[in-house]
Write an enzyme that holds these catalytic residues in place. Structure first.
Site, PDB file in Angstrom:
ATOM      1  N   THR A 122       0.853  -1.192   0.000  1.00 13.89           N
ATOM      2  CA  THR A 122       0.000   0.000   0.000  1.00 13.89           C
ATOM      3  C   THR A 122       0.890   1.243   0.000  1.00 13.89           C
ATOM      4  OG1 THR A 122      -1.968   0.987   1.016  1.00 13.89           O
ATOM      5  CG2 THR A 122      -0.312   0.112   2.527  1.00 13.89           C
ATOM      6  N   ASN A 123       0.350   2.399   0.340  1.00 11.84           N
ATOM      7  CA  ASN A 123       1.141   3.631   0.359  1.00 11.84           C
ATOM      8  C   ASN A 123       0.661   4.539   1.487  1.00 11.84           C
ATOM      9  OD1 ASN A 123      -1.013   5.465  -0.741  1.00 11.84           O
ATOM     10  ND2 ASN A 123      -0.863   3.999  -2.434  1.00 11.84           N
ATOM     11  N   ARG A 124       1.248   5.715   1.607  1.00 11.72           N
ATOM     12  CA  ARG A 124       0.999   6.583   2.766  1.00 11.72           C
ATOM     13  C   ARG A 124      -0.259   7.441   2.671  1.00 11.72           C
ATOM     14  NH1 ARG A 124       5.116   6.750   6.312  1.00 11.72           N
ATOM     15  NH2 ARG A 124       7.166   6.082   5.579  1.00 11.72           N
TER      16      ARG A 124
END
Ligand code: CTP
Length: 217
Positions: free
Chosen positions: A24-26
């Site tokens: 995933t990402n931030r």
């Protein structure tokens, strides 16, 4: 914007590696949720296609919760079919596992390579299905912001693009943001402020350009 149907994508996507892990990402979803709220406040009928975030659905907004990029694409295509406006604020994972492991991957060796394949581009797929839809994209850039944003505006056939400078402590997972918004023959800066304040100004700019491009609206 009364009578205008707007679809907003927001948050990250989550791509499974195995039954217990994912890529995933931030992205926190805060900027996209704030844009959905601001468009609702301008009278639009808003559907929010959301990746996994820790935010409540804004009152009066229809939220569709998804996990993966492919699910976000399917939900966005479906909602956009009857809509007037799409704002793509989601940070879609660019790649997913070629094959998701059926069982938890065990640590047999010192290094591990994962085979990944490109995810579909949601904006490009929706544009191909609906050439006349008013579309707003986001661009997160660490360098040469105007050049990269203008390139995406043209390449993805967008009406507007909202670009932000990202990097340590900037934009992702924080409560403030600043944007440079570009369109074919102009641009406007939205100064550093809370994501709500930035979203209100962006929603007004979107409404202005949308109504100009859609005289019958
Ligand atoms: N987007 C999308 N579908 C994807 C990836 C991105 O719809 N699979 C949308 C995002 O929601 C955003 C815009 O496209 O509105 C961002 O464009 P993209 O080219 O993916 O930007 P970056 O991830 O910043 O690209 P890169 O770093 O590869 O230049």
């Amino acid at each position: 914007m009364a009578g205008t149907k707007a679809v907003i994508t927001a948050g990250p996507t989550r791509e499974a590696i195995d039954p217990v892990r994912f890529i995933t990402n931030r992205s926190s979803g805060k900027q996209g949720y704030a844009v959905a709220t601001a468009l609702r406040d301008l009278g639009a009928d808003v559907t929010l296609i959301s990746g996994p975030v820790a935010l409540p659905a804004p009152a009066g907004v229809t939220r569709v919760e998804v996990e993966t990029a492919e699910q976000m694409l399917a939900a966005t295509l479906q909602s956009a079919a009857g809509a007037d406006l799409l704002v793509a604020a989601a940070a879609v994972a660019d790649y997913r596992m070629t094959d998701v492991a059926a069982h938890k991957i065990k640590k047999h060796s010192d290094t591990l390579s994962l085979a990944l394949q490109r995810n579909p581009d949601i904006l490009a797929t929706v544009r191909a299905a609906q050439p006349g839809l008013f579309m707003v994209g986001f661009a997160a850039e660490t360098e040469r912001l105007a050049e990269h944003a203008r390139d995406k505006l043209a390449r993805k056939h967008l009406n507007l693009i909202a670009a932000n400078q990202v990097g340590a402590g900037l934009a992702f997972d924080v409560d403030t943001n600043a944007l440079q918004v570009f369109w074919a023959d102009g641009q406007q800066a939205i100064a550093q402020g809370s994501k709500q304040a930035v979203a209100q100004q962006l929603a007004e700019l979107i409404a202005h350009h949308y109504l100009k491009a859609t005289p019958a609206a």
